[in-house]
Design a protein around this motif. Sequence first.
Motif, PDB file in Angstrom:
ATOM      1  N   LYS A 127       0.843  -1.198   0.000  1.00 24.32           N
ATOM      2  CA  LYS A 127       0.000   0.000   0.000  1.00 24.32           C
ATOM      3  C   LYS A 127       0.880   1.251   0.000  1.00 24.32           C
ATOM      4  CE  LYS A 127      -3.773  -2.294   2.454  1.00 24.32           C
ATOM      5  NZ  LYS A 127      -4.643  -2.275   3.648  1.00 24.32           N
ATOM      6  N   PRO A 128       0.900   1.974  -1.115  1.00 21.87           N
ATOM      7  CA  PRO A 128       1.716   3.186  -1.165  1.00 21.87           C
ATOM      8  C   PRO A 128       1.102   4.306  -0.323  1.00 21.87           C
ATOM      9  CG  PRO A 128       1.169   2.369  -3.372  1.00 21.87           C
ATOM     10  CD  PRO A 128       0.271   1.683  -2.405  1.00 21.87           C
ATOM     11  N   LEU A 129       1.955   4.954   0.447  1.00 21.78           N
ATOM     12  CA  LEU A 129       1.585   6.144   1.211  1.00 21.78           C
ATOM     13  C   LEU A 129       2.228   7.328   0.500  1.00 21.78           C
ATOM     14  CD1 LEU A 129       0.394   7.523   3.770  1.00 21.78           C
ATOM     15  CD2 LEU A 129       2.533   6.913   4.953  1.00 21.78           C
ATOM     16  N   LEU A 130       1.424   8.081  -0.255  1.00 23.29           N
ATOM     17  CA  LEU A 130       1.955   9.132  -1.120  1.00 23.29           C
ATOM     18  C   LEU A 130       1.948  10.479  -0.406  1.00 23.29           C
ATOM     19  CD1 LEU A 130       0.396   8.373  -4.631  1.00 23.29           C
ATOM     20  CD2 LEU A 130       2.388   7.365  -3.513  1.00 23.29           C
ATOM     21  N   ALA A 131       3.088  11.140  -0.402  1.00 26.34           N
ATOM     22  CA  ALA A 131       3.201  12.463   0.216  1.00 26.34           C
ATOM     23  C   ALA A 131       2.601  13.512  -0.712  1.00 26.34           C
ATOM     24  CB  ALA A 131       4.669  12.780   0.508  1.00 26.34           C
ATOM     25  N   VAL A 132       1.642  14.284  -0.197  1.00 30.10           N
ATOM     26  CA  VAL A 132       0.928  15.278  -1.000  1.00 30.10           C
ATOM     27  C   VAL A 132       0.850  16.587  -0.238  1.00 30.10           C
ATOM     28  CG1 VAL A 132      -1.257  15.867  -2.118  1.00 30.10           C
ATOM     29  CG2 VAL A 132      -0.450  13.495  -2.145  1.00 30.10           C
ATOM     30  N   HIS A 133       1.254  17.686  -0.897  1.00 29.47           N
ATOM     31  CA  HIS A 133       1.107  19.019  -0.317  1.00 29.47           C
ATOM     32  C   HIS A 133      -0.285  19.565  -0.628  1.00 29.47           C
ATOM     33  CE1 HIS A 133       5.534  18.896  -0.307  1.00 29.47           C
ATOM     34  NE2 HIS A 133       5.473  19.839   0.615  1.00 29.47           N
ATOM     35  N   PRO A 134      -1.057  19.961   0.368  1.00 24.19           N
ATOM     36  CA  PRO A 134      -2.356  20.565   0.079  1.00 24.19           C
ATOM     37  C   PRO A 134      -2.189  21.901  -0.634  1.00 24.19           C
ATOM     38  CG  PRO A 134      -1.823  20.782   2.413  1.00 24.19           C
ATOM     39  CD  PRO A 134      -0.787  19.885   1.811  1.00 24.19           C
TER      40      PRO A 134
ATOM     41  N   LEU B  97      -4.442   3.045  -1.895  1.00 25.85           N
ATOM     42  CA  LEU B  97      -3.801   4.351  -1.753  1.00 25.85           C
ATOM     43  C   LEU B  97      -4.014   4.908  -0.354  1.00 25.85           C
ATOM     44  CD1 LEU B  97      -2.400   6.876  -2.961  1.00 25.85           C
ATOM     45  CD2 LEU B  97      -4.680   7.663  -3.651  1.00 25.85           C
ATOM     46  N   ARG B  98      -2.956   5.563   0.169  1.00 25.50           N
ATOM     47  CA  ARG B  98      -3.061   6.335   1.397  1.00 25.50           C
ATOM     48  C   ARG B  98      -2.341   7.662   1.175  1.00 25.50           C
ATOM     49  NH1 ARG B  98      -1.777   1.444   5.696  1.00 25.50           N
ATOM     50  NH2 ARG B  98       0.006   1.090   4.351  1.00 25.50           N
ATOM     51  N   PHE B  99      -2.895   8.726   1.741  1.00 28.82           N
ATOM     52  CA  PHE B  99      -2.285  10.047   1.624  1.00 28.82           C
ATOM     53  C   PHE B  99      -1.432  10.355   2.843  1.00 28.82           C
ATOM     54  CE2 PHE B  99      -6.114  11.380  -1.045  1.00 28.82           C
ATOM     55  CZ  PHE B  99      -5.391  11.534  -2.213  1.00 28.82           C
TER      56      PHE B  99
ATOM     57  N   PRO C 245     -14.406   4.991   4.845  1.00 24.87           N
ATOM     58  CA  PRO C 245     -15.346   5.962   4.286  1.00 24.87           C
ATOM     59  C   PRO C 245     -14.721   6.911   3.275  1.00 24.87           C
ATOM     60  CG  PRO C 245     -14.612   6.685   6.437  1.00 24.87           C
ATOM     61  CD  PRO C 245     -14.000   5.340   6.214  1.00 24.87           C
ATOM     62  N   HIS C 246     -13.384   6.942   3.217  1.00 33.38           N
ATOM     63  CA  HIS C 246     -12.671   7.804   2.275  1.00 33.38           C
ATOM     64  C   HIS C 246     -11.236   7.309   2.214  1.00 33.38           C
ATOM     65  CE1 HIS C 246     -10.692   9.655   5.764  1.00 33.38           C
ATOM     66  NE2 HIS C 246     -11.885   9.733   6.318  1.00 33.38           N
ATOM     67  N   ILE C 247     -10.438   7.848   1.326  1.00 35.69           N
ATOM     68  CA  ILE C 247      -9.019   7.477   1.278  1.00 35.69           C
ATOM     69  C   ILE C 247      -8.340   7.978   2.542  1.00 35.69           C
ATOM     70  CG2 ILE C 247      -6.836   7.886   0.062  1.00 35.69           C
ATOM     71  CD1 ILE C 247      -8.462   7.857  -2.535  1.00 35.69           C
ATOM     72  N   PRO C 248      -7.635   7.122   3.285  1.00 31.09           N
ATOM     73  CA  PRO C 248      -7.100   7.496   4.593  1.00 31.09           C
ATOM     74  C   PRO C 248      -6.058   8.614   4.513  1.00 31.09           C
ATOM     75  CG  PRO C 248      -7.089   5.111   4.298  1.00 31.09           C
ATOM     76  CD  PRO C 248      -7.386   5.704   2.962  1.00 31.09           C
ATOM     77  N   LEU C 249      -6.097   9.463   5.537  1.00 35.74           N
ATOM     78  CA  LEU C 249      -5.133  10.561   5.670  1.00 35.74           C
ATOM     79  C   LEU C 249      -4.180  10.280   6.817  1.00 35.74           C
ATOM     80  CD1 LEU C 249      -7.422  13.740   5.382  1.00 35.74           C
ATOM     81  CD2 LEU C 249      -6.395  12.392   3.547  1.00 35.74           C
ATOM     82  N   TRP C 250      -2.886  10.348   6.516  1.00 33.39           N
ATOM     83  CA  TRP C 250      -1.835  10.239   7.525  1.00 33.39           C
ATOM     84  C   TRP C 250      -1.141  11.584   7.578  1.00 33.39           C
ATOM     85  CZ3 TRP C 250       0.837   4.940   8.240  1.00 33.39           C
ATOM     86  CH2 TRP C 250      -0.051   3.887   7.957  1.00 33.39           C
ATOM     87  N   PHE C 251      -0.772  12.025   8.764  1.00 29.53           N
ATOM     88  CA  PHE C 251      -0.260  13.392   8.893  1.00 29.53           C
ATOM     89  C   PHE C 251       0.573  13.538  10.154  1.00 29.53           C
ATOM     90  CE2 PHE C 251      -0.969  17.436  11.122  1.00 29.53           C
ATOM     91  CZ  PHE C 251      -0.447  18.342  10.213  1.00 29.53           C
TER      92      PHE C 251
END
Length: 358
Positions: A72-79, A102-104, A171-177
């Motif tokens: 499961k890729p955890l992709l780094a994304v800048h808002p 996918l995980r963000f 319920p949505h694509i998971p957010l990691w932060f």
Amino acid sequence: MSAPEVLWYIIPREGPYPWEPAGRRSVDLDYLSRLAGTVESLGYTGALLATDLHDVWPLGSALAARTSTAFKPLLAVHPGLIAPPLLAKMALSFDHLFGGRLRFNVVNGSTDKLRQYGLHVGHDERYALSAEYWSVVKRLTAGEVFDHKGRFYDLKDAGAELRELPPVQEPHIPLWFGGSSAPGIEMAAEHVDVYLTWAEPAAQLAAKLATVRERAAAHGRTLRLGLRVHLIVRDTEEQAWAAADRLLDVTGEATYERQLGRAGDDGVGWQRQFRQHGGRVPAHARELETHPNIWPGMGLFRPGPGTAVVGSTAQVVERLQEYRALGIDTFILSGNPLLEEAYRIAETVLPALGVRRA
């Protein structure tokens, strides 16, 4: 206590000391695919793909195509850099093509870095933007169609074009932060699924995690807790510290100057780490040991997580178990070189944590 979830780390800047050209390997898609396949086979549940030389979307797509749903890729994304409806379309497309894995990894970045992309927001404003951005993305990746008028976005009929691309994950694509400032913790408490932190001495980290739990409870939520940490693990304590000494020896003055020049960075997490080494390059790595086996020296070489756990297998496992006792149920681990150390840690540390190969 059940076994933790453990992820690895994949980045194109790879090698025994990749912050220096002499310590960097020639890396191509075949190498990165081999690394991802190795990570998958060793029992890790995926990998963090960080922002670096290659954009995470083509890299994540390429690696997902060459692995199974166990990776499961955890992709780094800048808002803010991609419009929320477009990001949602990209994410839902990824999940439809690659089996809902996918995980963000939400990366708020630094004010200076975001200016390079034309986004001019200060520290606290970054988190206000992030909170609005990800609240919209969560709704879009949950399949909603809605109007939204906020501080940063004014959307009409958002999600309408995604009606025939329904969500795969609920319920949505998971957010990691991860964020250590008060605005960052508040944003996490209200919006994310997994709160990530960098390693610190256990007592210091316990206080931060208590605040995170308190703020999440105020929003009626409970978060999973994860730790991003580098490992330098060897058969003996002496060998591990010798490996850390080696990193000091092979690092050039230009690298030290570049990293120490970031003392004014406005990221609170970075400042917490910087204070651990105080901008001092020691003659011997162990001079910076802030707690048994806790070494902030990685911050002298590279951005990102600057703390390593250094020691024998038994010592490293003991430190990780201390973090487990604080409520950490997820680890994102790394070691250099990424390929060889993925094996070493999977064969020594992971079994002691109860993690078994798939």
